[in-house]
Design a protein around this motif. Structure first.
Motif, PDB file in Angstrom:
ATOM      1  N   HIS A   2       0.817  -1.193   0.000  1.00  0.00           N
ATOM      2  CA  HIS A   2       0.000   0.000   0.000  1.00  0.00           C
ATOM      3  C   HIS A   2       0.868   1.266   0.000  1.00  0.00           C
ATOM      4  CE1 HIS A   2      -3.235  -2.699   0.545  1.00  0.00           C
ATOM      5  NE2 HIS A   2      -2.994  -2.957   1.817  1.00  0.00           N
ATOM      6  N   PHE A   3       0.207   2.397  -0.299  1.00  0.00           N
ATOM      7  CA  PHE A   3       0.914   3.672  -0.408  1.00  0.00           C
ATOM      8  C   PHE A   3       1.645   4.016   0.883  1.00  0.00           C
ATOM      9  CE2 PHE A   3       0.961   8.348  -0.137  1.00  0.00           C
ATOM     10  CZ  PHE A   3       1.701   8.632  -1.277  1.00  0.00           C
ATOM     11  N   ASP A   4       0.992   3.851   2.024  1.00  0.00           N
ATOM     12  CA  ASP A   4       1.618   4.201   3.294  1.00  0.00           C
ATOM     13  C   ASP A   4       2.852   3.340   3.577  1.00  0.00           C
ATOM     14  OD1 ASP A   4      -0.610   5.829   3.391  1.00  0.00           O
ATOM     15  OD2 ASP A   4      -0.948   5.504   5.526  1.00  0.00           O
ATOM     16  N   GLU A   5       2.824   2.085   3.143  1.00  0.00           N
ATOM     17  CA  GLU A   5       3.986   1.215   3.322  1.00  0.00           C
ATOM     18  C   GLU A   5       5.156   1.704   2.479  1.00  0.00           C
ATOM     19  OE1 GLU A   5       2.207  -3.162   4.235  1.00  0.00           O
ATOM     20  OE2 GLU A   5       1.786  -2.370   2.232  1.00  0.00           O
ATOM     21  N   GLN A  23       2.933   1.954 -14.457  1.00  0.00           N
ATOM     22  CA  GLN A  23       2.186   2.783 -15.403  1.00  0.00           C
ATOM     23  C   GLN A  23       2.889   2.651 -16.741  1.00  0.00           C
ATOM     24  OE1 GLN A  23       2.070   6.971 -14.429  1.00  0.00           O
ATOM     25  NE2 GLN A  23       0.302   7.365 -15.723  1.00  0.00           N
ATOM     26  N   GLY A  24       2.434   1.706 -17.540  1.00  0.00           N
ATOM     27  CA  GLY A  24       3.154   1.395 -18.766  1.00  0.00           C
ATOM     28  C   GLY A  24       4.499   0.786 -18.425  1.00  0.00           C
ATOM     29  N   ARG A  25       5.569   1.315 -19.017  1.00  0.00           N
ATOM     30  CA  ARG A  25       6.898   0.778 -18.754  1.00  0.00           C
ATOM     31  C   ARG A  25       7.568   1.432 -17.553  1.00  0.00           C
ATOM     32  NH1 ARG A  25      11.245   3.665 -21.599  1.00  0.00           N
ATOM     33  NH2 ARG A  25      10.469   5.631 -22.437  1.00  0.00           N
ATOM     34  N   ALA A  26       6.860   2.341 -16.898  1.00  0.00           N
ATOM     35  CA  ALA A  26       7.431   3.079 -15.773  1.00  0.00           C
ATOM     36  C   ALA A  26       6.606   2.873 -14.512  1.00  0.00           C
ATOM     37  CB  ALA A  26       7.511   4.567 -16.113  1.00  0.00           C
ATOM     38  N   THR A  27       7.093   3.444 -13.421  1.00  0.00           N
ATOM     39  CA  THR A  27       6.338   3.503 -12.180  1.00  0.00           C
ATOM     40  C   THR A  27       5.405   4.708 -12.232  1.00  0.00           C
ATOM     41  OG1 THR A  27       8.198   2.538 -10.975  1.00  0.00           O
ATOM     42  CG2 THR A  27       6.542   3.675  -9.668  1.00  0.00           C
ATOM     43  N   PHE A  28       4.239   4.599 -11.617  1.00  0.00           N
ATOM     44  CA  PHE A  28       3.284   5.694 -11.537  1.00  0.00           C
ATOM     45  C   PHE A  28       3.986   6.957 -11.052  1.00  0.00           C
ATOM     46  CE2 PHE A  28       0.084   7.484  -8.328  1.00  0.00           C
ATOM     47  CZ  PHE A  28      -0.379   8.447  -9.203  1.00  0.00           C
ATOM     48  N   GLY A  29       3.919   8.029 -11.862  1.00  0.00           N
ATOM     49  CA  GLY A  29       4.656   9.253 -11.584  1.00  0.00           C
ATOM     50  C   GLY A  29       4.260   9.929 -10.283  1.00  0.00           C
ATOM     51  N   GLY A  30       2.982   9.871  -9.918  1.00  0.00           N
ATOM     52  CA  GLY A  30       2.554  10.478  -8.674  1.00  0.00           C
ATOM     53  C   GLY A  30       3.180   9.825  -7.463  1.00  0.00           C
ATOM     54  N   LEU A  31       3.427   8.517  -7.560  1.00  0.00           N
ATOM     55  CA  LEU A  31       4.059   7.810  -6.450  1.00  0.00           C
ATOM     56  C   LEU A  31       5.505   8.249  -6.277  1.00  0.00           C
ATOM     57  CD1 LEU A  31       4.321   5.629  -4.284  1.00  0.00           C
ATOM     58  CD2 LEU A  31       4.759   3.973  -6.115  1.00  0.00           C
ATOM     59  N   VAL A  32       6.290   8.259  -7.344  1.00  0.00           N
ATOM     60  CA  VAL A  32       7.701   8.616  -7.201  1.00  0.00           C
ATOM     61  C   VAL A  32       7.859  10.083  -6.809  1.00  0.00           C
ATOM     62  CG1 VAL A  32       8.607   6.773  -8.658  1.00  0.00           C
ATOM     63  CG2 VAL A  32       7.896   8.912  -9.724  1.00  0.00           C
ATOM     64  N   GLU A 169      -7.807   1.767  -0.751  1.00  0.00           N
ATOM     65  CA  GLU A 169      -7.561   1.332   0.618  1.00  0.00           C
ATOM     66  C   GLU A 169      -6.784   2.447   1.321  1.00  0.00           C
ATOM     67  OE1 GLU A 169      -6.182  -2.657   1.273  1.00  0.00           O
ATOM     68  OE2 GLU A 169      -6.836  -3.279  -0.716  1.00  0.00           O
ATOM     69  N   PRO A 170      -7.490   3.378   1.948  1.00  0.00           N
ATOM     70  CA  PRO A 170      -6.824   4.538   2.553  1.00  0.00           C
ATOM     71  C   PRO A 170      -5.986   4.144   3.754  1.00  0.00           C
ATOM     72  CG  PRO A 170      -9.143   4.507   3.140  1.00  0.00           C
ATOM     73  CD  PRO A 170      -8.947   3.423   2.115  1.00  0.00           C
ATOM     74  N   GLY A 171      -4.993   4.984   4.045  1.00  0.00           N
ATOM     75  CA  GLY A 171      -4.169   4.786   5.219  1.00  0.00           C
ATOM     76  C   GLY A 171      -4.817   5.430   6.434  1.00  0.00           C
ATOM     77  N   SER A 172      -3.999   5.879   7.353  1.00  0.00           N
ATOM     78  CA  SER A 172      -4.505   6.433   8.603  1.00  0.00           C
ATOM     79  C   SER A 172      -4.770   7.929   8.530  1.00  0.00           C
ATOM     80  CB  SER A 172      -3.507   6.150   9.732  1.00  0.00           C
ATOM     81  OG  SER A 172      -2.235   6.723   9.424  1.00  0.00           O
ATOM     82  N   ALA A 177       1.743  14.192   0.979  1.00  0.00           N
ATOM     83  CA  ALA A 177       2.231  13.128   0.102  1.00  0.00           C
ATOM     84  C   ALA A 177       1.062  12.406  -0.571  1.00  0.00           C
ATOM     85  CB  ALA A 177       3.081  12.138   0.894  1.00  0.00           C
ATOM     86  N   HIS A 178      -0.008  12.185   0.175  1.00  0.00           N
ATOM     87  CA  HIS A 178      -1.189  11.533  -0.400  1.00  0.00           C
ATOM     88  C   HIS A 178      -1.830  12.427  -1.459  1.00  0.00           C
ATOM     89  CE1 HIS A 178      -0.653   9.346   3.398  1.00  0.00           C
ATOM     90  NE2 HIS A 178      -1.348   8.364   2.867  1.00  0.00           N
ATOM     91  N   VAL A 179      -1.887  13.724  -1.192  1.00  0.00           N
ATOM     92  CA  VAL A 179      -2.451  14.661  -2.170  1.00  0.00           C
ATOM     93  C   VAL A 179      -1.621  14.647  -3.451  1.00  0.00           C
ATOM     94  CG1 VAL A 179      -2.964  17.091  -2.653  1.00  0.00           C
ATOM     95  CG2 VAL A 179      -3.484  16.123  -0.397  1.00  0.00           C
ATOM     96  N   ILE A 180      -0.303  14.665  -3.311  1.00  0.00           N
ATOM     97  CA  ILE A 180       0.583  14.649  -4.483  1.00  0.00           C
ATOM     98  C   ILE A 180       0.302  13.424  -5.350  1.00  0.00           C
ATOM     99  CG2 ILE A 180       2.995  14.372  -5.216  1.00  0.00           C
ATOM    100  CD1 ILE A 180       3.752  16.042  -2.715  1.00  0.00           C
ATOM    101  N   ALA A 181       0.220  12.259  -4.731  1.00  0.00           N
ATOM    102  CA  ALA A 181      -0.009  11.030  -5.492  1.00  0.00           C
ATOM    103  C   ALA A 181      -1.365  11.053  -6.188  1.00  0.00           C
ATOM    104  CB  ALA A 181       0.105   9.819  -4.573  1.00  0.00           C
ATOM    105  N   LEU A 182      -2.398  11.490  -5.496  1.00  0.00           N
ATOM    106  CA  LEU A 182      -3.738  11.496  -6.086  1.00  0.00           C
ATOM    107  C   LEU A 182      -3.829  12.449  -7.277  1.00  0.00           C
ATOM    108  CD1 LEU A 182      -5.994  11.420  -2.894  1.00  0.00           C
ATOM    109  CD2 LEU A 182      -5.755   9.601  -4.600  1.00  0.00           C
ATOM    110  N   VAL A 183      -3.229  13.616  -7.159  1.00  0.00           N
ATOM    111  CA  VAL A 183      -3.343  14.617  -8.227  1.00  0.00           C
ATOM    112  C   VAL A 183      -2.788  14.099  -9.544  1.00  0.00           C
ATOM    113  CG1 VAL A 183      -2.554  16.890  -8.990  1.00  0.00           C
ATOM    114  CG2 VAL A 183      -3.379  16.586  -6.651  1.00  0.00           C
ATOM    115  N   ASP A 184      -1.710  13.311  -9.484  1.00  0.00           N
ATOM    116  CA  ASP A 184      -1.079  12.835 -10.714  1.00  0.00           C
ATOM    117  C   ASP A 184      -1.718  11.564 -11.262  1.00  0.00           C
ATOM    118  OD1 ASP A 184       0.996  13.316 -12.663  1.00  0.00           O
ATOM    119  OD2 ASP A 184       1.983  11.506 -11.911  1.00  0.00           O
TER     120      ASP A 184
END
Length: 261
Positions: A2-5, A23-32, A169-172, A177-184
Motif C-alpha cells: 500500500h501507499f503508506d507502506e 504505469q506502462g513501462r514506468a512507475t506511476f509518476g505520482g508515487l515517485v 484502501e486509505p491509510g490512517s 504526500a497523499h495529495v501529491i499522489a492522487l493529483v497525478d
C-alpha cells in the motif's frame, strides 16, 4: 504494497517499487514524486509545509528494481527552504524535484479562491474500473470517477477532464504526500481527443499546495478538474484545480505532456 507502506520505505536509502504500481513501462509518476517529497520533507523544519513542487521526469523509474534518493538542502532562510531531490536507478538520474517549503508570514493580502464547480457526488459519477492488462496497474490502488470530459481514447474534443479521486484502501491520514499522489493519477486530458490508444507521458509537472490545508479524512474523495490550454506538435499543456468534498481549494497543478500519436 500500500501507499503508506511505500512512504515508510522511503525512509531507507534504497527502495524497490512492486509491479502493482506500474504505469506502462514506468512507475506511476505520482508515487515517485510523493516519495521524493517525503525525502525532502525530512530535510526541512517541521513548521515549514510544502508550498510548491516542480518535478522533471527525466526517465522512467522502473518497477522491481532498486531506486535510491539524493537530497540537498539548497537554502534555508528565515521563513522558507529550498530543497532538491533526485531519484536514481542503475546509476542514472530518473527524476529531479525541487521543493519550496515555507512557514506562515504576516500579510495584509487575503483573496478568497474561486468556488468549486457543482458536480454530482462520487457515487453518481462513472468509475474507471481496474482491468488487468487494460488500465494502468496503479489504478488498482486509486479510484477515479469521471465528472468532467471523457475517458481516454474517446475521440472527443473536450477541453476539460477530471472528477473524484481517492485511495481504494486509505491509510490512517491524508498528508501532502497523499495529495501529491492522487493529483497525478489522472491521465493527460489531451488523451480524450484521440480515438485509439497512444503512448503519452508527463515531461514536467508543477504542483502548488494551499496552506493552511483543510483537514481531511484519509478516505475523503478529492475533486480534480484539468483544462487544456494548448496542444499540438506532440505536446500538450494543461492546468488543474483540486478541491476537497466541501469545496475548499487544496492545490493547483500544471503539466507539460508528450503525446505520441
Amino acid at each position: 504494497m500500500h501507499f503508506d507502506e511505500l512512504l515508510a520505505g522511503a525512509k531507507e536509502s534504497s527502495l524497490v517499487i512492486p509491479g502493482s504500481w506500474g504505469q506502462g513501462r514506468a512507475t506511476f509518476g505520482g508515487l515517485v514524486a510523493a516519495l521524493a517529497y517525503a525525502k525532502m520533507q525530512d530535510a526541512v523544519q517541521a513548521d515549514r509545509p510544502l508550498r510548491a513542487l516542480q518535478v522533471a521526469f527525466v526517465g522512467p523509474v522502473t518497477v522491481g528494481e532498486p531506486m535510491s534518493f539524493e537530497v540537498e538542502l539548497l537554502r534555508e532562510g528565515r521563513a522558507a527552504s529550498q530543497v532538491e531531490a533526485r531519484i536514481k536507478q542503475g546509476g542514472e538520474t530518473r527524476l529531479v524535484a525541487l521543493g519550496s517549503f515555507g512557514g506562515d508570514r504576516e500579510s495584509q493580502v487575503q483573496v478568497t479562491p474561486y468556488a468549486a464547480p457543482a458536480v454530482p457526488p462520487p457515487e453518481e459519477c462513472r468509475p474507471l474500473d481496474y482491468i488487468q492488462g487494460v488500465t494502468p496497474e496503479f489504478t488498482q490502488h486509486i479510484e477515479m470517477r469521471w465528472a468532467f470530459g471523457n475517458l481516454p481514447f474517446a475521440g472527443k474534443p473536450d477541453r476539460e477532464m477530471g472528477g473524484w479521486m481517492r485511495f481504494r484502501e486509505p491509510g490512517s491520514e491524508m498528508t501532502d504526500a497523499h495529495v501529491i499522489a492522487l493529483v497525478d493519477a489522472w491521465p493527460p486530458a489531451v488523451l480524450q481527443h484521440v480515438k485509439r490508444p497512444v503512448p503519452a507521458s508527463s515531461m514536467s509537472w508543477s504542483l502548488e499546495i494551499v496552506h493552511p490545508r483543510p483537514q481531511m479524512a484519509a478516505d475523503e474523495p478529492l475533486l480534480y478538474r484539468a483544462e487544456i490550454d494548448q496542444a499540438g506538435s506532440g505536446y500538450g499543456h494543461t492546468h488543474a484545480t483540486i478541491w476537497n468534498r466541501q469545496g475548499e481549494l487544496l492545490a493547483l497543478s500544471r503539466q507539460t505532456v508528450t503525446v505520441f500519436g
